[in-house]
Design an enzyme around this catalytic site. Structure first.
Site, PDB file in Angstrom:
ATOM      1  N   SER A 148       0.854  -1.182   0.000  1.00 26.83           N
ATOM      2  CA  SER A 148       0.000   0.000   0.000  1.00 26.83           C
ATOM      3  C   SER A 148       0.890   1.232   0.000  1.00 26.83           C
ATOM      4  CB  SER A 148      -0.895   0.014   1.242  1.00 26.83           C
ATOM      5  OG  SER A 148      -1.524   1.278   1.408  1.00 26.83           O
ATOM      6  N   TYR A 161      -1.416  -1.349  10.344  1.00 28.45           N
ATOM      7  CA  TYR A 161      -1.531  -1.645   8.915  1.00 28.45           C
ATOM      8  C   TYR A 161      -0.363  -1.059   8.135  1.00 28.45           C
ATOM      9  CZ  TYR A 161      -3.507  -1.480   4.173  1.00 28.45           C
ATOM     10  OH  TYR A 161      -3.718  -1.596   2.819  1.00 28.45           O
TER      11      TYR A 161
END
Length: 257
Positions: A148, A161
Site C-alpha cells: 500500500s 496496517y
C-alpha cells in the site's frame, strides 16, 4: 480465455495463485490474470461464495480456475496451499500475496494482541507462502506482494496496517536478493485508494479528498492493481526484482507541505 484481453501480456500456459482472491482487490487481480491467459487458483478463507462465483465467471469465459480454502494464519497451511496450487496446475509461475486486513484503531488504544494480529495476517502469510513458492518454482517464477502507499505515508488509525505494509516492501527486497539466484523475482505493488461498491456513500469525504489530490482525478480500480501484477509477472518484467511499483494515480507525487 476465449475473451483474452489483447492489451495484456500473454500468460497462456502459466499458473497463478492469488491469496485473498475472494475480496475486491484480490478478485480483480485474479480476473486480470485469467484475462491474460493464466490458469488461476483463487484462494479464500471465509469468502467461499464470492470465490466460487469468480471461478464460475472465469470458466464461463473459457478460462481455467479453481478455488482453494486455507487459513493463512497457520504457516503449515500456507505451505499446503502453495503445494496444492502447484499440484492442481502442474506448475506454479506466479504467487500474488494479496491476503490481508485493514482495521482502523488509534495507536494509543491498541493492544499488543491486536497489533500482532495485523502484522501476522498481513506479513507472516506472505513470508510463508513466498518460502513455499520458491520451493516449487523450479524453473523460476514471480512473487508479488500487494502492499500500500501507506507503507510510506501512514494514515491515522492505521499504525499497525502501515507498519505491516512497510514490512512487506522490505521483505520483497530481501527475498529478491536471496531468491534471485534461483530465478525467482520478488516485487511489490502498492495501491492507493481502490474503489469498491458503496465506497462513495460510506466515505464521501475521503473519496472527495482523493479526487482533489490525485493528478489523474479518479480512484483506482481492482483492474488497475491487476494490470500492475500481470506486468510484473510477465516476461516484460524479466529484469525487474526488488521493486515497489506504486499504483496510486499520482497521489504520492503531491507535495505534503
Amino acid at each position: 480465455m476465449s475473451t483474452r484481453d489483447p492489451a495484456l501480456p500473454d500468460l497462456t500456459g502459466t499458473a497463478t495463485l492469488v491469496t485473498g482472491a475472494s475480496g475486491n482487490i484480490g478478485g480483480g487481480i485474479a480476473w486480470r490474470f485469467a484475462e491474460a491467459g493464466s490458469a488461476v487458483v483463487v484462494h479464500y478463507h471465509r469468502g467461499a461464495a464470492p470465490a466460487e462465483a469468480l471461478v464460475a465467471r472465469i470458466e464461463a469465459e473459457g478460462g481455467t480456475a479453481t478455488a482453494i480454502r486455507a487459513d493463512l494464519s497457520d504457516a503449515a497451511a500456507c505451505h499446503d496451499l502453495v503445494h496444492a496450487a502447484a499440484a492442481w496446475a502442474g506448475r506454479l509461475d506466479t504467487l500474488v500475496n494479496n491476503a490481508g486486513v485493514q482495521p482502523v484503531e488509534d495507536l494509543a488504544d491498541m493492544t499488543a494482541d491486536r497489533w500482532r494480529a495485523v502484522l501476522e495476517t498481513n506479513v507472516d502469510s506472505a513470508f510463508s507462502c513466498t518460502q513455499a513458492a520458491a520451493e516449487v518454482m523450479a524453473d523460476g517464477g514471480g512473487v508479488i506482494h500487494v502492499a500500500s502507499i501507506e507503507a510510506t505515508q501512514p494514515a491515522p488509525g492505521h499504525a499497525h496496517y502501515s507498519s505491516a505494509k512497510a514490512a512487506l516492501v522490505m521483505h520483497a527486497r530481501a527475498a529478491a536478493l536471496e531468491y534471485g539466484p534461483r530465478g525467482v523475482r520478488v516485487n511489490t505493488v502498492s495501491p492507493g485508494l481502490i474503489d469498491r461498491s458503496g465506497l462513495a456513500t460510506d466515505w464521501p469525504d475521503g473519496v472527495a479528498r482523493w479526487h482533489r489530490a490525485a493528478p489523474l482525478t479518479r480512484l483506482g480500480t481492482p483492474a488497475d492493481v491487476g494490470n500492475a501484477c500481470v506486468f510484473l509477472a510477465s516476461p516484460l518484467a524479466r529484469w525487474i526484482t526488488g521493486h515497489n511499483l506504486v499504483v496510486d494515480g499520482g497521489v504520492s507525487a503531491r507535495p505534503t507541505w
